[in-house]
Design an enzyme around this catalytic site. Structure first.
Site, mmCIF file in Angstrom:
data_model
loop_
_atom_site.group_PDB
_atom_site.id
_atom_site.type_symbol
_atom_site.label_atom_id
_atom_site.label_comp_id
_atom_site.label_asym_id
_atom_site.label_seq_id
_atom_site.Cartn_x
_atom_site.Cartn_y
_atom_site.Cartn_z
ATOM 1 N N ASP A 104 0.838 -1.198 0.000
ATOM 2 C CA ASP A 104 0.000 0.000 0.000
ATOM 3 C C ASP A 104 0.877 1.253 0.000
ATOM 4 O O ASP A 104 1.951 1.247 -0.599
ATOM 5 C CB ASP A 104 -0.941 -0.030 1.214
ATOM 6 C CG ASP A 104 -2.302 0.591 0.911
ATOM 7 O OD1 ASP A 104 -2.382 1.828 0.915
ATOM 8 O OD2 ASP A 104 -3.256 -0.157 0.675
ATOM 9 N N HIS A 144 -3.763 6.053 3.503
ATOM 10 C CA HIS A 144 -4.459 4.835 3.081
ATOM 11 C C HIS A 144 -3.814 3.570 3.646
ATOM 12 O O HIS A 144 -4.491 2.683 4.179
ATOM 13 C CB HIS A 144 -4.468 4.802 1.557
ATOM 14 C CG HIS A 144 -5.345 3.783 0.933
ATOM 15 N ND1 HIS A 144 -4.961 2.476 0.747
ATOM 16 C CD2 HIS A 144 -6.591 3.872 0.407
ATOM 17 C CE1 HIS A 144 -5.932 1.810 0.140
ATOM 18 N NE2 HIS A 144 -6.937 2.634 -0.078
ATOM 19 N N SER A 173 -11.137 -1.031 -0.697
ATOM 20 C CA SER A 173 -9.859 -0.983 0.030
ATOM 21 C C SER A 173 -10.038 -1.304 1.500
ATOM 22 O O SER A 173 -9.175 -1.912 2.127
ATOM 23 C CB SER A 173 -9.245 0.423 -0.075
ATOM 24 O OG SER A 173 -8.549 0.610 -1.267
#
Length: 776
Positions: free
Chosen positions: A159, A227, A558
């Protein structure tokens, strides 16, 4: 097939959540760019060996380096072989025809598929326990005890990196790092080895910039997007009391497997996620010793690559070869059909659903009429409706109704709450808020045809979202009142919201564009309005006069992916000898299809969800620990899949060097035979109503009872006859394998559309459910 296809996959500017990919103009033939040269499995019998490069691999590398200094960007040597290098198109074409090369393709730039959620999943499991007193998942096993296990499992996160100082990554009460861990904690200017601990045991970063001469945030494992930290905390974050986003969504934050270890592989930046970096991370993770890999990223459906040029499919294949479970997000291109990505059969593909929490921010009109709105804001407007209210279309001309700053008249906006249209994709909500604020507005109401379930966070102005129907009521009030007034209330967190779960509108849907004979997505998990760790320097979500929040609320597949990754890690810890396919089977066959009202799960358009929406259903937290039976998809199944998909035997033996010497593709291999690989769900395409279709499956007894008998029941739709042969499976011992056939036939001369149903095996304690879809 384009097995050595070098058609251009070009890059996109990274946007955060529901973003689409845009590609650069095609490069000139003589212009250098990065190409990935994929050469199949590593030749060494020890894939983790640093000496695993084959002679042809080394020869190609040397030939490239002789021609160009610093041409090679990455080399892959652990679970698979190949390299990424800067080449001209002519050089790439030449290399593509060399012996041992499976494919050569331009380096693609993928996108991210951007906590009450765990409590909700456990609550859903408890509902099923209460309704089935014979369930093995009763008080003796303890729902809350599940997450206490898994301390020796390692979850790799590909990520945007990690914010190591977050409390979600503290290592309090954790034991020593497993001795089998071979990874590292890479250093940088803002990241030291002391940032790793017994929770965060590894951190690597890769160059994800397409340019050689621009500064990027790539040179550190530290998360500069938020994220990656959010995803890692959702999968395996430590327990943190009193977590919230400025008091909203307050509660205890924790991951699905809070005692698992985390290894971070930073493959994404604000520009996106380069395929060459993704493959490098897969290569390192295989050598490092992870148990589960979690990828909340992928290609957009409009540019879905072939398997031979898909970095995630390639990396995942070789990770699974080494016993690593790979979990990926399904994509955010729903609700249209055939939008699911990451659909290779060796990947666990995850759709997104809601939880039983909502964020309500109501509009109160004059006369105290309340209109339900959704959003996160921290309104300091008066609670009584005293603020002037205007429709943006009455405040100017042209695009004024969309709250365009150049179309509205400031004098008509100043001091007022403004209702905006949102039917023009050229205007983002942030732009509309900025426009209203710049003209002196004090609040904003968005009216949308489908408000959906995703909450919008506004720190600049009080803002909320209402439906078009409610928007018409507000407009009617404005037009019928001399001095219309209103207020927007600050957000109230609503818990035990019903119905939940529902499938989110953005969640990508099946069937898979690549093959309709594998049901994708596999399963669904919470992916809407999820609270988890965030980077501590994000001024974009910081309230004026406040410190930056340590947690954030975001949505996307996600967020669904790491929920499943955390559960997969727990299953692995309880069943350390299970293969990735056994773990996937346990997740799929124990899923639930009912919501917290006891009704079938729906989509947010109120239609009953189908396997194309959510696969087998919503993942459960405890069911996968003891599934009763598992469907093990072995090497031969995957090799046969490649045969059926169209690869030659020479290509397959290059891709998978674990293939038995005597392996040969079945005669007359074609895509229809993909239905026969030993998958825990069944998908049949091109069904001819005048003929029958037989598929075979084999199951392994893991019920733990030795002798046990499972009986089949079928839930078939009208127009379809489904027969199971035999309809009883009598096991005499644990780990015994038995096979059966399912015969599908039409009961009408002209069947239509997609037909959904399920096959369930039960022994009185375990229910092992496989969804099926038969398409015409």
């Amino acid at each position: 097939m384009g097995i050595k296809n070098i058609s251009v996959f070009l890059s996109f500017p990274f946007l955060f959540l529901l973003t689409f990919i845009s590609f650069h103009a095609q490069t000139k033939a003589d212009e250098n760019r990065v190409y990935i040269v994929y050469m199949g499995s590593a030749a060494s019998s020890s894939p983790r060996s640093k000496n695993s490069l084959r002679n042809d691999h080394a020869h190609l590398l040397k030939s490239v380096l002789r021609r160009k200094a610093n041409a090679v960007v990455h080399t892959y040597r652990h679970g698979f072989s190949g390299f990424a290098a800067r080449l001209s198109e002519e050089e790439a074409r030449s290399i593509a025809h060399k012996p041992g090369v499976v494919s050569v393709f331009p380096d693609p730039l993928l996108k991210l598929h951007t906590t009450q959620s765990w409590e909700f999943l456990k609550y859903q499991t408890a509902l099923e326990i209460d309704s089935n007193p014979n369930s093995i998942f009763g008080a003796a096993n303890g729902i809350s005890s599940v997450s206490a296990n898994g301390s020796d499992t390692i979850i790799g996160i590909l990520d945007t990196g990690i914010w190591p100082e977050s409390e979600s990554f503290n290592d309090k009460d954790m034991g020593p790092i497993p001795s089998r861990w071979k990874g590292t904690c890479m250093k940088s200017d803002d990241f030291s080895s002391s940032n790793c601990n017994r929770k965060l045991i590894g951190a690597r970063y890769y160059d994800t910039s397409e340019s050689d001469d621009t500064e990027t945030e790539d040179g550190s494992p530290r998360d500069s997007q938020g994220h990656g930290s959010h995803v890692a905390a959702t999968a395996a974050g430590s327990i943190v009391q009193g977590a919230s986003y400025y008091g909203v969504a307050a509660g205890t934050a924790k991951g699905g497997s809070p005692t698992s270890r985390i290894a971070v592989y930073k493959v994404c930046s604000s520009e996106g996620c380069l395929g060459s970096a993704i493959l490098a991370a897969f290569d390192d993770a295989i050598a490092d010793g992870v148990d589960v890999l979690s990828l909340s990223l992928g290609s957009p459906i409009e540019y879905e690559p072939e398997l031979s040029s898909d970095p995630i499919a390639i990396g995942a294949f070789h990770a699974v070869e080494q016993g690593i479970t790979v979990v990926c997000s399904a994509g955010n291109d729903g609700p249209s059909r055939e939008t699911v990505v990451n659909a290779a059969p060796w990947i666990v593909t995850v759709a997104a659903t809601t939880i039983d929490r909502d964020f309500e921010s109501d509009v109160v009109l004059g006369g105290n009429k309340a209109i339900k709105g959704r959003g996160i804001n921290f309104s300091q407007l008066q609670k009584s409706p005293v603020h002037p209210l205007i429709y943006a279309g009455s405040a100017g001309k042209g695009d004024a109704r969309n709250c365009d700053a150049n179309s509205m008249v400031a004098e008509k906006i100043k001091g007022k709450i403004v209702m905006c249209d949102t039917n023009d994709d050229n205007y983002s909500r942030n732009e509309q808020i900025d426009a209203v604020k710049s003209l002196g507005g004090v609040g904003i109401i968005f009216q949308e045809k489908n408000p959906g379930v995703v909450v919008y966070i506004s720190t600049a102005l009080p803002a909320t979202v209402v439906s078009i129907k409610d928007g018409l009521d507000i407009l009617s009030y404005i037009n019928s009142t001399r001095n219309p007034v209103a207020t927007i209330l600050a957000t109230a967190t609503v818990t035990k919201y019903k119905p939940a779960p529902i499938v989110a509108y953005f969640s990508s849907r099946g069937p898979s564009h690549g093959t309709r004979n594998i049901l994708k997505p596999d399963i669904a998990a919470p992916g809407v309005n999820i609270l988890a760790a965030w980077m501590a320097n994000d001024t974009g979500i910081t309230l004026e006069g406040k410190e930056s929040p340590l947690f954030n609320v975001i949505s996307g597949t996600s967020m669904a992916c790491p929920h499943v990754s955390g559960i997969a890690a727990t299953v692995k810890s309880q069943n350390p000898t299970w293969s990735p396919s056994a773990i996937r089977s346990a997740l799929i066959t124990t899923a639930t299809q009912t919501d917290n009202l006891g009704a079938p799960i729906t989509t947010d358009s109120n239609s009953t969800a189908t396997p194309y929406d959510y696969g087998a259903g919503e993942v459960r937290t405890t069911g996968p620990l003891q599934p009763g039976l598992v469907y093990e998809t072995d090497t031969i199944d995957y090799l046969n899949f490649l045969c059926y998909y169209g690869y030659s035997i020479s290509q397959i033996k290059t891709i998978a060097r674990t293939a038995p010497k005597e392996f040969a593709c079945p005669k007359d291999s074609n895509a229809d035979y993909i239905s026969n690989i030993n998958y825990p769900s069944i998908a049949i395409s091109n069904f001819n109503g005048t003929k029958t279709k037989n598929v075979s499956r084999r199951v392994t007894n893991v019920a733990g009872d030795g002798e046990t008998v499972f009986t089949a029941t079928v839930d078939a739709p009208t127009g379809l006859s489904v027969t199971v042969i035999p309809d009883k499976l009598e096991f005499s011992k644990n780990n015994q394998k038995l096979s059966y056939q399912v015969v599908f036939s039409s009961t009408t001369s002209s069947p239509k559309g997609d037909m959904f149903g399920s096959l369930t095996w039960t022994n009185g304690k375990n229910k092992v459910r496989s969804p099926f879809v038969v398409s015409i």
